[in-house]
Design a protein around this motif. Sequence first.
Motif, PDB file in Angstrom:
ATOM      1  N   ARG A 154    -109.849 -15.947 -17.344  1.00 46.18           N
ATOM      2  CA  ARG A 154    -110.171 -15.480 -18.690  1.00 46.18           C
ATOM      3  C   ARG A 154    -110.719 -14.062 -18.663  1.00 46.18           C
ATOM      4  O   ARG A 154    -111.536 -13.717 -17.823  1.00 46.18           O
ATOM      5  CB  ARG A 154    -111.192 -16.418 -19.334  1.00 46.18           C
ATOM      6  CG  ARG A 154    -110.657 -17.827 -19.495  1.00 46.18           C
ATOM      7  CD  ARG A 154    -111.675 -18.807 -20.039  1.00 46.18           C
ATOM      8  NE  ARG A 154    -112.906 -18.774 -19.270  1.00 46.18           N
ATOM      9  CZ  ARG A 154    -114.124 -18.760 -19.822  1.00 46.18           C
ATOM     10  NH1 ARG A 154    -114.279 -18.783 -21.117  1.00 46.18           N
ATOM     11  NH2 ARG A 154    -115.189 -18.731 -19.058  1.00 46.18           N
ATOM     12  N   GLU A 155    -110.205 -13.241 -19.583  1.00 48.84           N
ATOM     13  CA  GLU A 155    -110.645 -11.859 -19.766  1.00 48.84           C
ATOM     14  C   GLU A 155    -110.798 -11.118 -18.434  1.00 48.84           C
ATOM     15  O   GLU A 155    -111.807 -10.492 -18.153  1.00 48.84           O
ATOM     16  CB  GLU A 155    -111.947 -11.830 -20.575  1.00 48.84           C
ATOM     17  CG  GLU A 155    -111.765 -12.385 -21.968  1.00 48.84           C
ATOM     18  CD  GLU A 155    -112.994 -12.301 -22.839  1.00 48.84           C
ATOM     19  OE1 GLU A 155    -114.042 -11.788 -22.404  1.00 48.84           O
ATOM     20  OE2 GLU A 155    -112.893 -12.743 -24.000  1.00 48.84           O
ATOM     21  N   ALA A 156    -109.742 -11.181 -17.638  1.00 49.49           N
ATOM     22  CA  ALA A 156    -109.760 -10.585 -16.299  1.00 49.49           C
ATOM     23  C   ALA A 156    -109.243  -9.152 -16.265  1.00 49.49           C
ATOM     24  O   ALA A 156    -109.414  -8.464 -15.267  1.00 49.49           O
ATOM     25  CB  ALA A 156    -108.929 -11.455 -15.345  1.00 49.49           C
ATOM     26  N   ALA A 157    -108.609  -8.699 -17.340  1.00 47.78           N
ATOM     27  CA  ALA A 157    -108.023  -7.359 -17.352  1.00 47.78           C
ATOM     28  C   ALA A 157    -108.383  -6.656 -18.659  1.00 47.78           C
ATOM     29  O   ALA A 157    -108.235  -7.237 -19.736  1.00 47.78           O
ATOM     30  CB  ALA A 157    -106.511  -7.439 -17.194  1.00 47.78           C
ATOM     31  N   LEU A 158    -108.826  -5.416 -18.537  1.00 48.56           N
ATOM     32  CA  LEU A 158    -109.145  -4.603 -19.707  1.00 48.56           C
ATOM     33  C   LEU A 158    -107.972  -3.655 -19.942  1.00 48.56           C
ATOM     34  O   LEU A 158    -107.738  -2.734 -19.162  1.00 48.56           O
ATOM     35  CB  LEU A 158    -110.442  -3.827 -19.464  1.00 48.56           C
ATOM     36  CG  LEU A 158    -110.995  -3.037 -20.645  1.00 48.56           C
ATOM     37  CD1 LEU A 158    -111.318  -3.964 -21.821  1.00 48.56           C
ATOM     38  CD2 LEU A 158    -112.233  -2.264 -20.215  1.00 48.56           C
ATOM     39  N   VAL A 159    -107.207  -3.902 -21.000  1.00 48.78           N
ATOM     40  CA  VAL A 159    -106.008  -3.126 -21.304  1.00 48.78           C
ATOM     41  C   VAL A 159    -106.187  -2.495 -22.680  1.00 48.78           C
ATOM     42  O   VAL A 159    -106.357  -3.203 -23.678  1.00 48.78           O
ATOM     43  CB  VAL A 159    -104.744  -4.014 -21.270  1.00 48.78           C
ATOM     44  CG1 VAL A 159    -103.498  -3.183 -21.554  1.00 48.78           C
ATOM     45  CG2 VAL A 159    -104.622  -4.730 -19.935  1.00 48.78           C
ATOM     46  N   ASN A 160    -106.154  -1.169 -22.716  1.00 49.19           N
ATOM     47  CA  ASN A 160    -106.333  -0.431 -23.979  1.00 49.19           C
ATOM     48  C   ASN A 160    -107.592  -0.869 -24.721  1.00 49.19           C
ATOM     49  O   ASN A 160    -107.579  -1.031 -25.935  1.00 49.19           O
ATOM     50  CB  ASN A 160    -105.100  -0.575 -24.871  1.00 49.19           C
ATOM     51  CG  ASN A 160    -103.953   0.288 -24.411  1.00 49.19           C
ATOM     52  OD1 ASN A 160    -104.147   1.317 -23.769  1.00 49.19           O
ATOM     53  ND2 ASN A 160    -102.751  -0.134 -24.718  1.00 49.19           N
ATOM     54  N   GLY A 161    -108.643  -1.110 -23.969  1.00 50.47           N
ATOM     55  CA  GLY A 161    -109.921  -1.451 -24.570  1.00 50.47           C
ATOM     56  C   GLY A 161    -110.080  -2.899 -24.990  1.00 50.47           C
ATOM     57  O   GLY A 161    -111.108  -3.269 -25.561  1.00 50.47           O
TER      58      GLY A 161
END
Length: 179
Positions: A154-161
Amino acid sequence: MTADLPELRSARLILRRPIPQDVETRLALGRHREIVEAYGGTFDPNATFTRGDAEAAIRFIEQQNCAWVIDAGSFVGHVRLHNIDRQDKRATLAIGIDNLAYLGKGYGAEAIKLVLGYAFGRGLHRVALRVLSSNSRAIACYRKCGFVEEGREREAALVNGAWQDDIVMGVLDREFDPS
């Protein structure tokens, strides 16, 4: 699996090691929002894709022990196995199609099946991958190749904020169907 990899061929493509012309082809392809974001990156419309960027992309493939250029008449992307564990007979797969014209047309699945055939033919038992939950095109491709969802970070990658989940998928040798 070694650096002296064989060429792998299917009906429409060849998986091969990089050649100098791949830099020119990669440079001409440039950078596209859809592809950058599928990789988990943040697209900057003002950033120029330079010769140095293209050289670095091809050099990255060259430096991998088990990586191929996807050639459908010319460079369209790459596929690789990494984190190869001979004891547990497993590896991780990564693929990138860098030419928009080849997305959604089965080239990725064709390349993946060639690599899985190679991997399982050399004694691997399991191949895994990670994919952004928003990348529905890739998830469908992986399922087509026999991968099943095994978990979610869960929520492992921050893409475009914005946070995105990573989906973990895997396929076992006995589940692989090369057709």
